[in-house]
Enzyme design. Sequence first.
Site, mmCIF file in Angstrom:
data_model
loop_
_atom_site.group_PDB
_atom_site.id
_atom_site.type_symbol
_atom_site.label_atom_id
_atom_site.label_comp_id
_atom_site.label_asym_id
_atom_site.label_seq_id
_atom_site.Cartn_x
_atom_site.Cartn_y
_atom_site.Cartn_z
ATOM 1 N N LEU A 71 0.850 -1.042 -0.107
ATOM 2 C CA LEU A 71 -0.055 -0.075 -0.033
ATOM 3 C C LEU A 71 0.854 1.209 -0.090
ATOM 4 O O LEU A 71 0.254 2.454 0.045
ATOM 5 C CB LEU A 71 -0.930 0.041 1.275
ATOM 6 C CG LEU A 71 -1.718 -1.253 1.393
ATOM 7 C CD1 LEU A 71 -2.575 -1.420 2.686
ATOM 8 C CD2 LEU A 71 -2.784 -1.292 0.131
ATOM 9 N N ARG A 72 2.297 0.858 0.203
ATOM 10 C CA ARG A 72 3.120 1.976 0.155
ATOM 11 C C ARG A 72 3.162 3.086 1.161
ATOM 12 O O ARG A 72 3.646 4.222 0.937
ATOM 13 C CB ARG A 72 3.040 2.945 -1.098
ATOM 14 C CG ARG A 72 3.425 2.063 -2.468
ATOM 15 C CD ARG A 72 4.651 1.292 -2.291
ATOM 16 N NE ARG A 72 5.254 0.888 -3.464
ATOM 17 C CZ ARG A 72 6.408 -0.058 -3.613
ATOM 18 N NH1 ARG A 72 6.901 -0.538 -2.473
ATOM 19 N NH2 ARG A 72 7.078 -0.228 -4.739
ATOM 20 N N ASP A 119 -0.132 -9.513 -5.892
ATOM 21 C CA ASP A 119 1.524 -8.880 -5.685
ATOM 22 C C ASP A 119 1.306 -7.525 -6.117
ATOM 23 O O ASP A 119 2.237 -7.007 -6.581
ATOM 24 C CB ASP A 119 2.399 -9.524 -6.660
ATOM 25 C CG ASP A 119 3.726 -9.337 -6.131
ATOM 26 O OD1 ASP A 119 4.837 -9.628 -6.981
ATOM 27 O OD2 ASP A 119 4.102 -8.981 -5.078
#
Lengths: 320, 173, 437
Positions: free
Chosen positions: C64-65, C305
């Site tokens: 999700l950064r 991924d």
Amino acid sequence: MLSRRNPQLNRHGELIHLLSIEGLPKAVLTQILDTAGTFLSVNDRDVKKVPLLRGKSVFNLFFENSTRTRTTFEIAAKRLSADVINLDIARSSTAKGESLLDTIANLSAMHADMFVVRHSESGAPYLIAQHCAPHVHVINAGDGGHAHPTQALLDMYTIRHFKGDFSQLTVAIVGDIVHSRVARSDIHALTTLGVPEIRAVGPKTLVPGDLREMGVHVFHDMAEGIKGADVIIMLRLQNERMSGAMLPSAGEFFKHFGLTADKLARAKPDAIVMHPGPINRGVEIDSSVADGTHSVILPQVTYGIAVRMAVMSTIAGNEA
Amino acid sequence: MSSPTPTVPDAEALYAALLEGVRGLLGTAPDTALVGIWSGGAWLAARLHADLGLAGEPGVLSSALHRDDFGERGLAAGGGATKLGFAIEGQRLLLIDDVLYTGRTIRAAINELYDFGRPASVALAVLVDRGGRELPIESVFTAAHVELAPNQRLSLARADDGRFSFALEQAGA
Amino acid sequence: MRLLIKGGRLIDPASGLDRIGELAIAGGRVVALGEVSRDFSAERTIDATGLVVAPGLIDLAARLREPGHEHEGMLESELAAAAAGGVTSLVCLPDTDPPLDEPGLVEMLKFRARKLSRCRLFPLGALTRGLAGETLTEMAELTEAGCVGFSQADVAIVNTLTLQRALLYAATYGYTVWLRPQDAWLGGGVAASGPVATRLGLSGVPVAAETVALHTIFELVRSTGARVHLCRLSSAAGVELLRRAKAEGLPVTADVSINSLHLTDVDVGFFNAAMRVTPPLRQQRDRDALQAALADGTIDALVSDHTPVSSDEKTLPFGEATPGATGLELLLGLALHWGEMQKLSLGQTLACITHHPVRVLGAAIGSLGNSAGRLVAGGVADVCVFDPAARWAVRADALVSQSKHTPFAFETSGFELAGRVHTTLVAGVVAYERSLA
């Protein structure tokens, strides 16, 4: 699942970029070789210039240093009456953080017509060709380990000059093939032009079995590999191979895979010896062979200018 | 638009006239060298050279590297190669070509010539002049004047036995 | 809110349910499944005629950064992407900046996600501090904060003694360790070793990078008894080793990414950086083995991924580009595509993205595990309503995620995905609706 037209060719199958020998039809290669012959004669005239690229700007973008290759491209462009600008991007703007594509955009704004690109990453010229303006042509002067198409073309010109017919030849490529863009391009060109026997010779660390998929016979014994060869192409061995645990020393390499006069005796009596340069005397090739009667290393350089003139003029005349 | 289909000229007959014309020109200036424009002109020059019993070989000039339409047409495949077996500097030259039209081929050929040296003089003799000049170029000898429509092309062919013939092609329909 | 979904094809892979019927939801739970009594007064009715009503999808691998890589993705955009993809629970990786090695970071992430109420978030904690592979993290504290397992993301632990000890410690508490089987040294290339990498002059990652790592991991599992989930299998040889390990009874599970399941090294084409992913795309034989292994259960789950990458990081020469591709919104369509090729029923197809991933999570998700990934009366109302026949082209403007880079982009692949999410419900609340999009 995916298909994409070869980015080097326009809708009519004409060459608009030279990025790799792969995927180029035999007719395109042959036409460049024939045109190169015409330009060779230009180099013998009093006036060594023709106006084909007059008014065009050729930008040499060398992200990887190479004075030799850059100089031959510069001479070729000038003989076609083009304006040449040399850019050693290597450490300048990319060090300041400018991205590759920003560099290209800035240069295009300066009305570049042709980019000659050398880069350390395989595939970089494809990215450039994809993103530059439609009328701009890109020539790959070497990208990573992938391709060096103009070198392959001048190698083919050399072979054709000294041997004539490709269809009966045995060509041996010797040395650090796994890292060599010259070797890959040579293999594609030789295959396309119909050479029946192409051999890759070297130790297992430098000549992987995978190469068989490219249509070459792999040899790990030099004597066997160059037996009866008509053409021997020696590749440069770089120091990184020793530090990267691929070879113990230049000395051991020379003993088993260096080209000496007595090893050369196993090839055909009229075999020619080639090298893309610069040569490492005593590492991949013995001085007596490099300077000997079989060597055509110096003619390769002369042909290199004519071939690059042929590539530039062919491409510049075709529209995207 | 209906123009009468012109008859295709008889190349052999015209060659005979060209031969006499060139013989006359060389009579007044015997040290002139013949140079044929590739490809039709080169064939004519070769046969003229033999028929006139001249020494050595005629030169061949290709206009490919100096053409002014490189931007549109690109580098055409098989444009021939220039071959001049004698020095150009200070030499009198007679260019030979099959069909003279816009004059651009001759302009390009002369530019090519200048890459080799400065000739004493350059004259032109042609088999057919079809008019339609776009540059100030003229021949000193013409075997025949022919009128053609812009979309028609007259081209010289040489058979295996050396006999010449003309073919008239129509571009488009 | 009392919700009724009617006229749809109810599919629950776990029980084999596959019939047209109704689904009634109240208080965030499924109150009736199949036949709903007339007494149920719905505040809202969703007409699912022609659509499939399935359990919300469970994605075991998405990045999700946040925190740290906001230029690539934000929690808001990426959880919205999950909802748009029909994903109701996802497991996120710990390689954020800073990495998830402190309970406080995990709590904050879970809190933020809960407030957005788009998707249930199950973070993996870092196995070692800073993911540096040297010292252990406080696994018990991290589990209490909400971690469902421990992982090194893509950073392989070089020191085998450290790895063994990390597994032994995790085994103390019965925690699952999620490991990528890729040797640090052999795995340094940018493309899979093989004829394509050789021809393109790209540094190769040999299959040995995966098999050497698998052998090491299996040996350590044998000696420590730790549970391991293998992330992103990529080769036929790897599948073979996994099969033997399972046959032996080792406590291991595995997943495969949508990229490895469908693509091969040939798809790199002319150095297309959208194909730069890790593990690298291997050959036809590997793809075939992965597809068969997912079908026969050797590989337990299919994952997206999802790895958001910015355009600046992709418009670079292949070897310099950052590996990764967007995936949350493609998981359903690519699962259906695989199921069709393997000639599986819809129920069998959806198993690998619903109740099988829940099985992998096991006790880590507590009581939620009783009904997540399933449609069962009394269970949580996490539902994905989708149109199995709708085709859509994967284009930048069709994606909700901040990251638009995918190998399946219509411009390159020229094909459309079948399977479009219509509505996604999490705990009975509408997290996504196509009609409003």
